[in-house]
Write an enzyme that holds these catalytic residues in place. Structure first.
Site, PDB file in Angstrom:
ATOM      1  N   LYS A   1     -17.555  27.685  15.793  1.00  0.00           N
ATOM      2  CA  LYS A   1     -18.444  28.455  16.078  1.00  0.00           C
ATOM      3  C   LYS A   1     -19.712  29.751  15.484  1.00  0.00           C
ATOM      4  O   LYS A   1     -19.141  29.859  14.179  1.00  0.00           O
ATOM      5  CB  LYS A   1     -17.162  29.701  17.239  1.00  0.00           C
ATOM      6  CG  LYS A   1     -17.269  30.158  17.735  1.00  0.00           C
ATOM      7  CD  LYS A   1     -16.095  31.329  18.458  1.00  0.00           C
ATOM      8  CE  LYS A   1     -16.507  31.499  19.264  1.00  0.00           C
ATOM      9  NZ  LYS A   1     -15.134  32.666  19.624  1.00  0.00           N
TER      10      LYS A   1
ATOM     11  N   SER B   1     -14.331  32.515  25.097  1.00  0.00           N
ATOM     12  CA  SER B   1     -15.574  32.691  24.509  1.00  0.00           C
ATOM     13  C   SER B   1     -16.604  31.436  23.209  1.00  0.00           C
ATOM     14  O   SER B   1     -17.234  31.036  22.908  1.00  0.00           O
ATOM     15  CB  SER B   1     -16.161  33.626  23.720  1.00  0.00           C
ATOM     16  OG  SER B   1     -15.775  33.538  22.474  1.00  0.00           O
TER      17      SER B   1
ATOM     18  N   SER C   1     -10.309  32.982  23.417  1.00  0.00           N
ATOM     19  CA  SER C   1     -10.745  32.590  23.466  1.00  0.00           C
ATOM     20  C   SER C   1     -11.533  31.174  22.673  1.00  0.00           C
ATOM     21  O   SER C   1     -11.701  30.572  23.393  1.00  0.00           O
ATOM     22  CB  SER C   1     -12.304  33.819  22.755  1.00  0.00           C
ATOM     23  OG  SER C   1     -12.437  34.820  23.027  1.00  0.00           O
TER      24      SER C   1
END
Lengths: 97, 492
Positions: free
Chosen positions: B81, B156, B180
């Site tokens: 990420k 996210s 997330s």
């Protein structure tokens, strides 16, 4: 427990918050006012929370020390450790042209 | 051979038997990313050159000579990420503000993967600074759900989940502040784990809300997830909130554990009032499977969901406004041109650099930390958080794990909440419990919705530090779904 009034945000308050947050005031004020009010609605259940017990416990446990000024660090000796200094200020490399 | 649909364990076996080299595998995935990612937008950066270099080095220096038992991650590509620092590879946090930031060091979780021989193939898209649950708030474009490209992948960590689900990478790292990892894993039909707070080092994770942020793996199956978790968990002196002592390894214990007699708490009334019918059916199918395995189902009541959501948004926004104060355009990141004063430079740089959602949260956080509002909201949120932790302690004296939906409904269509962003926040209602209480929680797919082809996931929450119990129950359920052919075809 008495319900608190829901918070109202206006454009002036948004500008003040932008100032504190180091942001430029937005162009679409109304939209942001509406968005922030939407967020505050989500937070409204917190109004009904009573922290009286917690605060009382804290206050009972907190022992404040006497406010006595003690010698900390002489400017002279502090500046003597700096690589460069002028007129009582430490000189550092320029970062913004 | 089609490698991209294989699990980490299957790939690892091929590498260990020298049936495929790390270079071949890495090139295979890079080819697939080039072919497919323009449709999905899962990656912000593909680190082709460094990935090929690492894979070649692993083939030449490790796989060609080593006869001892190798780690299951050796030679296998991973996506990271884009809020986890990677030395020499751009780390943008999906923000214009950090669009050219190349960190001089790697996050501890990334370092641990590197030490175990992982090949970093690229950085995945996300909501800017982790703020959002749809992957629509990225300065580098929207990520789409690989199961239906008109819908969001969740967020996210939406890029990581979409990349794993579409076979662009065998596994990925994500971060989870209020759901997330778990929510995008559920939306994309993969497995996502949020470990206990402090279990995986936050060193090198770009902070959103420091008291809630965690790092965890996203994989195609539970065993692979546990293997990655084992590799990244453990104490780190560079993170002052890192848990002391050695983390218990879980992957070798999962298969031996039985769930017979396990007490499973289900918040039936919350599920009834806050989810749509398809989600309810999916949770019920999981409950039936657990029941069939000899588990005891207990009806429980979770803390007030509206109050929990309020506490989460108060704390996370307050911490975000403080954490993001460091981005001033001076030390790193975007710097505004033609400014006459230092204040103007700060304000312009931040205004150009941050997206709308980030600005909203900064303003809210600043407001909540003001003198009057701090008493009215922020302190009460902290108090509520402690009460929620205590509630979970009590609940876990009566049950071993708690099962909830991950999200109230199916993944929504892109743009649904564009005009009313705060309405999106209620989607986090089930995931913020484990975040506030710091508990481990896994999200895993349990059934497919027949009318849309989308996957529906559930969340399994465990006691603090008891990742093993969470993994054991998730593994048992995964096997039961495969073996019993009772996988629910939700055709309502």
């Amino acid at each position: 427990m008495k319900e608190k009034e829901p918070l109202k945000i206006d454009k002036d308050m948004i500008e003040e918050l932008c100032e504190f947050s180091m942001l430029m005031p937005p162009e679409a004020d109304d939209e942001l006012v509406r968005d922030i009010e939407g967020l505050l609605n989500i937070l409204s259940p917190l109004d009904s929370v009573s922290t009286a017990e917690a605060i009382t416990e804290c206050e009972e446990d907190t022992v404040m020390r006497e406010d006595i000024a003690l010698p900390y660090c002489e400017a002279e000796s502090f500046l003597s450790s700096a690589p460069e200094h002028t007129d009582g200020y430490i000189r550092v490399p320029r970062t913004v042209e | 051979m089609e490698y991209t649909s294989m699990t980490l364990k299957e790939l690892s076996q091929l590498i260990h038997k020298r049936e495929i080299s790390s270079l071949e595998l890495t090139e295979n995935y890079i080819k697939k990313i080039k072919e497919k990612d323009h449709e999905l937008g899962a990656f912000i950066t593909v680190s082709e050159e460094s990935a090929i270099k690492t894979a070649s080095w692993i083939d030449e220096d490790i796989l060609s000579s080593s006869s001892e038992k190798l780690h299951p991650l050796v030679g296998i590509p991973v996506a990271i990420k884009d809020n986890l620092c990677t030395e020499g590879i751009k780390t943008t946090c999906a923000s214009r503000l950090l669009q050219n930031f190349v960190p001089p060091y790697s996050a501890e979780a990334v370092m641990k993967l590197k030490k175990h021989g992982a090949v970093i193939i690229g950085k995945t898209n996300m909501d800017e600074f982790g703020m959002g649950s749809s992957c629509e708030n990225s300065a580098f474009g929207i990520t789409k759900n690989p199961l239906d490209t008109a819908r969001v992948p969740g967020g996210s960590s939406g890029g990581s989940a979409a990349a794993v689900a579409s076979g662009l990478v065998p596994y990925a790292l994500g971060s989870d502040t209020g759901g997330s990892i778990r929510q995008p894993a559920s939306y994309c039909g993969v497995v996502g784990m949020k470990p206990s707070y402090g279990r995986v080092s936050r060193y090198g994770l770009i902070a959103f809300a420091s008291s809630l942020d965690t790092v965890g793996p996203i994989t195609r199956d539970v065993i692979s997830n546990a293997a990655v978790y084992d590799a990244i968990a453990g104490h780190d002196p560079k993170d002052s909130t890192s848990m002391r002592g050695c983390a218990e390894t879980v992957v070798d214990k999962i298969e031996n554990g039985s769930v017979k007699g396990m007490r499973i708490g289900i918040p039936f009334s919350l599920i009834e009032s806050h989810t749509d019918k398809k989600i309810k059916n999916a949770v019920m199918s999981a409950i039936n499977l657990f029941s069939g395995m000899g588990c005891k189902i207990i009806d429980i009541e979770l803390p007030d969901p509206a109050l929990t959501l309020a506490a989460y948004y108060a704390i996370s926004s307050a911490e975000a406004s403080s954490n993001l104060a460091r981005y001033d355009g001076i030390r790193f990141g975007t710097r505004a041109e033609d400014c006459l004063s230092i204040d103007e430079l700060y304000k312009k740089s931040r205004s150009i650099g941050f997206g709308d959602e980030v600005k909203r949260r900064i303003l809210l956080g600043t407001f909540l930390l003001s003198r009057e509002m701090s008493d009215r909201y922020y302190k009460k949120a902290l108090f509520t958080r402690e009460a929620i932790k205590q509630d979970f302690d009590k609940l876990f004296s009566a049950c071993d794990v708690i099962i909830t939906p991950v999200s109230p409904g199916l993944p929504y269509h892109i743009g649904k909440y564009k005009t009313e962003p705060s309405a999106r926040y209620s989607e986090d209602i089930f995931t913020v419990y484990a975040s506030l209480a710091g508990l481990p929680a896994i999200s895993m797919p349990v059934c497919k919705d027949a009318s849309t082809g989308l996957q529906i996931g559930i969340e399994i929450i465990g006691r603090f530090r008891e990742e093993l119990t969470v993994y054991q129950s998730a593994y048992a359920l995964e096997n039961e779904i495969k073996n019993s052919e009772r996988r629910c075809e939700n055709d309502i």
